[in-house]
Motif scaffolding. Structure first.
Motif: not given
Length: 386
Positions: A239-240, A243, A247, A264-265, A267-268, A271, A299
């Motif tokens: 997962s990391q 990510d 990026d 997707a951006v 959703e990130r 957090t 973005r």
């Protein structure tokens, strides 16, 4: 020497113009009828002018330390021009038009003050050369007055032109300085992002892999490996790494399209700002038009809105317009104070500035509509690719 290299040295251009003027002066003296009161001295002064022009050109194309000061050459130019005018007809000499070149040249080479001084000196030289001319014709005064009026008009126009050029030079220097600051900030931001990515991989991904290896290594002593711990560590590492790859370059953009990549951006960001509601709309006709550039700018604008606007809703829409594509990111946050926007680049906040730079590099533009407490709307228009 190329034309570009020649234009980088104004003294050399002036030297060539001075040389080219001499045959023109000779033709004006020979072809146009004028009084002959002092014509006998014209040839002598013209020869001196030729020698001076050749020597001045040689100095202009030599090492800078060998060049005479500009004030000296300007004074000699006016002296010779005045003498040539005086000896070829005074107020009726065709050489009097050469004085018109002085304020025009000064406008390009000096500021408004220097242009005014050069114009006054040229007008004074002209008046001395014409008013002292020994001719009894009754229309001499009318010619001198008319010439003086035209010269004053040209001098004023030259000073205004010089002011415009000086203003543009100031703007160019300011833009150059701002661009330099922006590049420096962008490099710093890139370095910070690289450092963040390296620290993230070292502190998270590598540590998870080390923990998984340690759990597997325990089996060498006869103990049962903790497969659940190994699986958890590997899942976190995957997962990391995903990510980090996102990026660096969003593979989702290539495989699933612009809409999915922007979602997707969003959703990130969930957090970091779970209270923000996202509204994303991408027109089908706008998709695939500079997708990577559109994604990068969008973005950045989304990041800018989340970090600085304190919004509850952020809308993202991409649609075609005017033979191009528009990126619109709007929020209902605190808005942008004009003073804060001006100081943003200096303080290291280069989001909007970098987006504007990218758009302008492609022939587009960025527009911001905002007020303190009233939200912000940023529109970026990019022309369609050739």
């Amino acid at each position: 020497m190329t034309l570009t290299a020649l234009l980088d040295h104004p003294t050399r251009v002036i030297a060539l113009v001075r040389l080219a003027a001499l045959p023109v002066f000779l033709a004006g003296e020979r072809l146009i009828e004028h009084p002959d009161a002092r014509s006998g001295a014209f040839r002598v002064i013209l020869v001196l002018a030729v020698v001076y022009a050749v020597l001045a050109a040689a100095a202009a194309f030599s090492a800078p330390r060998r060049r005479p000061p500009g004030r000296v050459t300007a004074s000699v130019d006016l002296l010779l021009l005045g003498l040539l005018t005086y000896t070829s007809g005074g107020p009726f000499s065709q050489l009097r038009y050469g004085f018109f070149m002085v304020p025009v040249a000064a406008a390009f080479l000096q500021g408004p003050r220097g242009t005014a001084i050069a114009s006054a000196a040229a007008l004074s030289c002209y008046l001395v050369a014409t008013t002292t001319y020994p001719d009894a014709r009754s229309d001499a005064i009318e010619v001198e007055i008319t010439q003086t009026v035209y010269f004053a008009w040209l001098a004023l126009a030259s000073m205004l032109l010089s002011a415009v050029l000086a203003r543009r030079q100031e703007q160019i220097l300011a833009l150059s300085d701002e661009r330099g600051q922006l590049v420096a900030r962008a490099l710093e931001a890139e370095e910070r992002e690289r450092r963040r990515l390296a620290e993230s991989l070292h502190d998270d991904a590598i540590q998870n892999l080390l923990a998984a290896r340690q759990a597997l290594g325990g089996a060498d002593g006869g103990a049962e490996p903790d497969l659940a711990l190994v699986r958890t560590g590997l899942d976190r590492t995957v997962s990391q790494l995903r990510d980090a790859i996102f990026d660096l370059h969003p593979q989702l953009l290539r495989h699933a399209g612009l809409t999915a990549a922007l979602q997707a951006v969003a959703e990130r960001f969930g957090t970091q700002a779970p209270e923000v509601a996202w509204e994303i709309a991408v027109d089908d006709d706008a998709a695939a038009s500079r997708d990577e550039t559109v994604f990068a700018i969008t973005r950045e604008l989304m990041t800018n809105a989340v970090r600085h606007a304190d919004p509850t809703t952020i809308g993202v829409s991409i649609f075609p317009r005017d033979d191009g594509v528009v990126i619109r990111v709007h929020d209902d946050g605190v808005g942008i104070d004009p003073d804060r926007a001006r100081d943003a680049t200096v303080q290291g906040h280069i989001g909007l500035a970098s987006c504007a730079e990218r758009a302008e590099a492609l022939g587009g533009r960025l527009e911001v509509a905002s007020a303190a407490g009233a939200g912000t709307r940023v529109d970026v228009w990019l022309p369609a690719p050739d």
